[in-house]
Design an enzyme around this catalytic site. Structure first.
Site, PDB file in Angstrom:
ATOM      1  N   GLY A  82      76.773  52.272  27.322  1.00 45.66           N
ATOM      2  CA  GLY A  82      78.187  52.502  27.044  1.00 45.66           C
ATOM      3  C   GLY A  82      78.749  53.670  27.830  1.00 45.66           C
ATOM      4  N   ASP A 116      84.276  56.716  24.881  1.00 47.74           N
ATOM      5  CA  ASP A 116      85.035  57.006  26.101  1.00 47.74           C
ATOM      6  C   ASP A 116      84.174  56.914  27.366  1.00 47.74           C
ATOM      7  OD1 ASP A 116      83.432  59.215  25.838  1.00 47.74           O
ATOM      8  OD2 ASP A 116      85.058  60.677  25.700  1.00 47.74           O
ATOM      9  N   GLY A 117      82.876  56.683  27.197  1.00 46.98           N
ATOM     10  CA  GLY A 117      82.004  56.566  28.362  1.00 46.98           C
ATOM     11  C   GLY A 117      81.711  57.884  29.048  1.00 46.98           C
ATOM     12  N   ARG A 145      70.332  60.645  36.056  1.00 47.88           N
ATOM     13  CA  ARG A 145      69.025  60.466  35.420  1.00 47.88           C
ATOM     14  C   ARG A 145      68.158  59.554  36.267  1.00 47.88           C
ATOM     15  NH1 ARG A 145      68.856  58.791  29.191  1.00 47.88           N
ATOM     16  NH2 ARG A 145      69.786  56.839  29.877  1.00 47.88           N
ATOM     17  N   ARG A 202      64.114  48.973  27.557  1.00 43.60           N
ATOM     18  CA  ARG A 202      63.732  49.527  26.252  1.00 43.60           C
ATOM     19  C   ARG A 202      63.223  48.402  25.358  1.00 43.60           C
ATOM     20  NH1 ARG A 202      68.348  53.404  26.177  1.00 43.60           N
ATOM     21  NH2 ARG A 202      69.041  53.350  28.326  1.00 43.60           N
ATOM     22  N   ASP A 250      66.246  51.410  20.757  1.00 43.79           N
ATOM     23  CA  ASP A 250      66.985  51.476  22.025  1.00 43.79           C
ATOM     24  C   ASP A 250      66.618  52.745  22.790  1.00 43.79           C
ATOM     25  OD1 ASP A 250      68.454  52.450  19.656  1.00 43.79           O
ATOM     26  OD2 ASP A 250      69.874  53.231  21.109  1.00 43.79           O
ATOM     27  N   ASN A 251      65.917  53.655  22.142  1.00 41.82           N
ATOM     28  CA  ASN A 251      65.455  54.871  22.823  1.00 41.82           C
ATOM     29  C   ASN A 251      63.943  54.847  23.005  1.00 41.82           C
ATOM     30  OD1 ASN A 251      68.075  55.881  22.918  1.00 41.82           O
ATOM     31  ND2 ASN A 251      67.888  56.846  20.910  1.00 41.82           N
TER      32      ASN A 251
HETATM   33  P1  AMP Z   1      72.514  57.129  21.911  1.00 41.95           P
HETATM   34  O1  AMP Z   1      72.847  57.696  20.584  1.00 41.95           O
HETATM   35  O2  AMP Z   1      72.741  58.072  23.029  1.00 41.95           O
HETATM   36  O3  AMP Z   1      71.164  56.514  21.957  1.00 41.95           O
HETATM   37  O4  AMP Z   1      73.563  55.964  22.166  1.00 41.95           O
HETATM   38  C1  AMP Z   1      73.653  54.823  21.354  1.00 41.95           C
HETATM   39  C2  AMP Z   1      74.670  53.849  21.919  1.00 41.95           C
HETATM   40  O5  AMP Z   1      75.971  54.441  21.904  1.00 41.95           O
HETATM   41  C3  AMP Z   1      74.420  53.443  23.349  1.00 41.95           C
HETATM   42  O6  AMP Z   1      74.783  52.092  23.464  1.00 41.95           O
HETATM   43  C4  AMP Z   1      75.350  54.344  24.128  1.00 41.95           C
HETATM   44  O7  AMP Z   1      75.685  53.800  25.383  1.00 41.95           O
HETATM   45  C5  AMP Z   1      76.547  54.420  23.208  1.00 41.95           C
HETATM   46  N1  AMP Z   1      77.347  55.636  23.434  1.00 41.95           N
HETATM   47  C6  AMP Z   1      77.018  56.906  23.091  1.00 41.95           C
HETATM   48  N2  AMP Z   1      77.980  57.767  23.444  1.00 41.95           N
HETATM   49  C7  AMP Z   1      78.963  57.040  24.039  1.00 41.95           C
HETATM   50  C8  AMP Z   1      80.227  57.357  24.626  1.00 41.95           C
HETATM   51  N3  AMP Z   1      80.693  58.602  24.685  1.00 41.95           N
HETATM   52  N4  AMP Z   1      80.956  56.336  25.132  1.00 41.95           N
HETATM   53  C9  AMP Z   1      80.503  55.076  25.086  1.00 41.95           C
HETATM   54  N5  AMP Z   1      79.334  54.714  24.537  1.00 41.95           N
HETATM   55  C10 AMP Z   1      78.567  55.675  24.021  1.00 41.95           C
HETATM   56 MG    MG Z   2      70.080  56.282  23.716  1.00 41.25          MG
END
Ligand code: AMP
Ligand code: MG
Length: 480
Positions: free
Chosen positions: A83, A116-117, A167, A174, A243-244
């Protein structure tokens, strides 16, 4: 410049979405990891802020966001995906290894949902410092090639400077990538992904029988080994969702991670881990749980008959505990300076940990001192010094049955018991300096220091010390 070779982008279209990084206003380089650039065969001078922010897409890159799903804190989410990350492509390094180069924080993708990506500066610096420290500590991990600021603001619980991390990973496949297709009953995609992942990460296992069985087997081993390494350095990942959980066995996602200060098996830092699911000593069980999810996703490929497939999965999964035990045995014996194996070693180690927990003894300082200091120097770390002396007497008896000289033993212990880790309070201070005062000196100091975590660096002795009570970090936040 990178010479890309993009095999993931050649996989079926439903594996990803093509998407270009968003333009940012005023990218500036914070740091480029020159050593890693060299390993990738890239001239660091070519890694311009324009390129590292996504403003300029390098030739040969085929930017894509990867599809994946995942169990988050036990609950299944059928669609997550990149995302806020975009894979530029794959590079084959000087060592012949293929690696992903990904921009994290480079704008919205079809997987962004409400997000917001973007990435805020703090989490980017945290990931840079901690992932590079993990690499220097000898723990398999994704790497940080560079960090840049974007000159734009991101909106979280407050306004923060925006940043992008580059990165580098063995891949970004995953457990959740398999789950994404399994949840859609897309057996063909699971099959394609299985062959791809096995060939990319475990090429020696290709053609040894059933690919899915081989992949499950290798991922089991890699995860058991990884978690044992985390425990060795006192690392609490904090968000071990599927997913991690990387198929390559690298540490990935440094959102709410932390290192133990005082030892306690139930230690949790993440503000969202209310029930301690990912507590320090739960990590092996959680890694196993994650691999069970992989086995479920692979089930249709393990055997034609479902009963037989379940039996194969169970047989393999039963090997997780002994494999973890073997990896953990190597880790704690090395920490104690034991080169031989004896039956009582685990009991000796567990007895020590119990005493450390009772006295809230700093995990890193203790093992470093144990490597070289005398018992009288170490004992004051315990509420009742006798608690240490009793244990140390048995440890010294046990060392008496080793063949190495005390000097050899001490230097071997110093090679596995770090002097420096990314102390939580130092990481917080570093982020605060950068975010509040645009002062990147603490960041640079930590990065340089942690390139050599096993070496004494007397000029930075204060960075080895445990936090004073008022410096202690008790909670970490994902801060996405
Ligand atoms: P994470 O908690 O980093 O493992 O992220 C979990 C999911 O949320 C993944 O699909 C990420 O791409 C998405 N995600 C986290 N932060 C953002 C963000 N600021 N904008 C879009 N997607 C996000
Ligand atoms: Mg993650």
């Amino acid at each position: 410049m990178f010479s890309f070779d993009n095999t993931y982008a050649r996989l079926p279209e439903r594996f990803f979405a093509k998407v270009a990084p968003a333009r940012v206003r005023e990218p500036r380089t914070i740091m480029v990891n020159r050593a890693l650039a060299a390993e990738l065969g890239v001239d660091p001078a070519e890694l311009t802020p324009e390129l590292l922010s996504g403003n300029a897409v390098p030739e040969g890159a085929e930017p894509i966001a990867l599809a994946y799903a995942g169990h988050q804190f036990g609950g299944f989410v059928p669609q997550l995906g990149d995302g806020r990350a975009i894979l530029l492509g794959e590079v084959i390094g000087k060592d012949g290894q293929r690696r992903d180069v990904q921009l994290k924080g480079s704008g919205r993708t079809p997987f962004s949902r409400g997000g917001d990506g973007r990435a805020a500066l703090g989490p980017v610096l945290r990931e840079y410092v901690v992932s590079e420290a993990m690499a220097a500590l000898g723990v398999p991990t994704t790497r940080a090639l560079a960090a840049v600021t974007t000159g734009e603001q991101v909106f979280r619980d407050r306004v923060l400077p925006g940043a992008v991390l580059t990165r580098v990973a063995a891949s970004h496949i995953r457990v959740g990538t398999f789950q994404y297709f399994a949840a859609r009953r897309d057996d063909e995609a699971v099959r394609v992904l299985t062959s791809y992942a096995l060939a990319r990460h475990y090429p020696d296992a290709v053609g040894t029988g059933n690919d899915a069985v081989a992949l499950l087997d290798r991922v089991l081993s890699a995860q058991a080994e990884l978690v044992a390494r985390w425990i060795g350095v006192g690392f609490v990942h904090g968000v071990m969702n599927t997913d991690n959980t990387s198929i390559s066995g690298e540490t990935i996602d440094f959102g709410p991670c932390a290192f133990l200060d005082e030892y306690h098996p139930d230690k949790v830092f993440s503000s969202i881990d209310m029930r301690g699911r990912y507590a320090f000593s739960n990590q092996p069980g959680m890694a196993q749980w994650n691999v069970v999810r992989l086995a479920e996703a692979l089930l249709p490929l393990l055997a034609d008959d479902e009963g037989a497939a379940v039996q194969i999965a169970e047989e393999r999964l039963d090997t997780f505990r002994p494999r973890f035990a073997a990896a953990y045995g190597r880790v704690f014996r090395a920490k104690l300076g034991l080169s031989r194996e004896e039956d009582g070693d685990l009991a000796l180690y567990n007895d020590l940990l119990g005493r450390m927990a009772e006295s809230a003894v700093d995990y890193t300082v203790f093992f470093r001192r144990l490597s070289t200091a005398t018992d009288d120097e170490i004992a004051p770390m315990f509420r009742d010094p006798a608690a240490f002396h009793e244990w140390a007497q048995r440890w010294r008896q046990r060392l008496g049955r080793e063949s190495r000289s005390p000097a050899e033993r001490a230097s071997a212990m110093q090679r596995v018991n770090p002097a420096f880790i990314p102390r939580n309070h130092r990481v917080e201070e570093m982020i605060e300096a950068a975010v509040e005062r645009a002062d990147f000196t603490p960041f640079e100091t930590l990065v340089r220091l942690l390139e050599r975590p096993y070496e004494e660096q007397p000029e930075h002795a204060h960075l080895a010390e445990e936090p004073a009570p008022e410096q202690r970090v008790t909670q970490t936040f994902c801060g996405t």
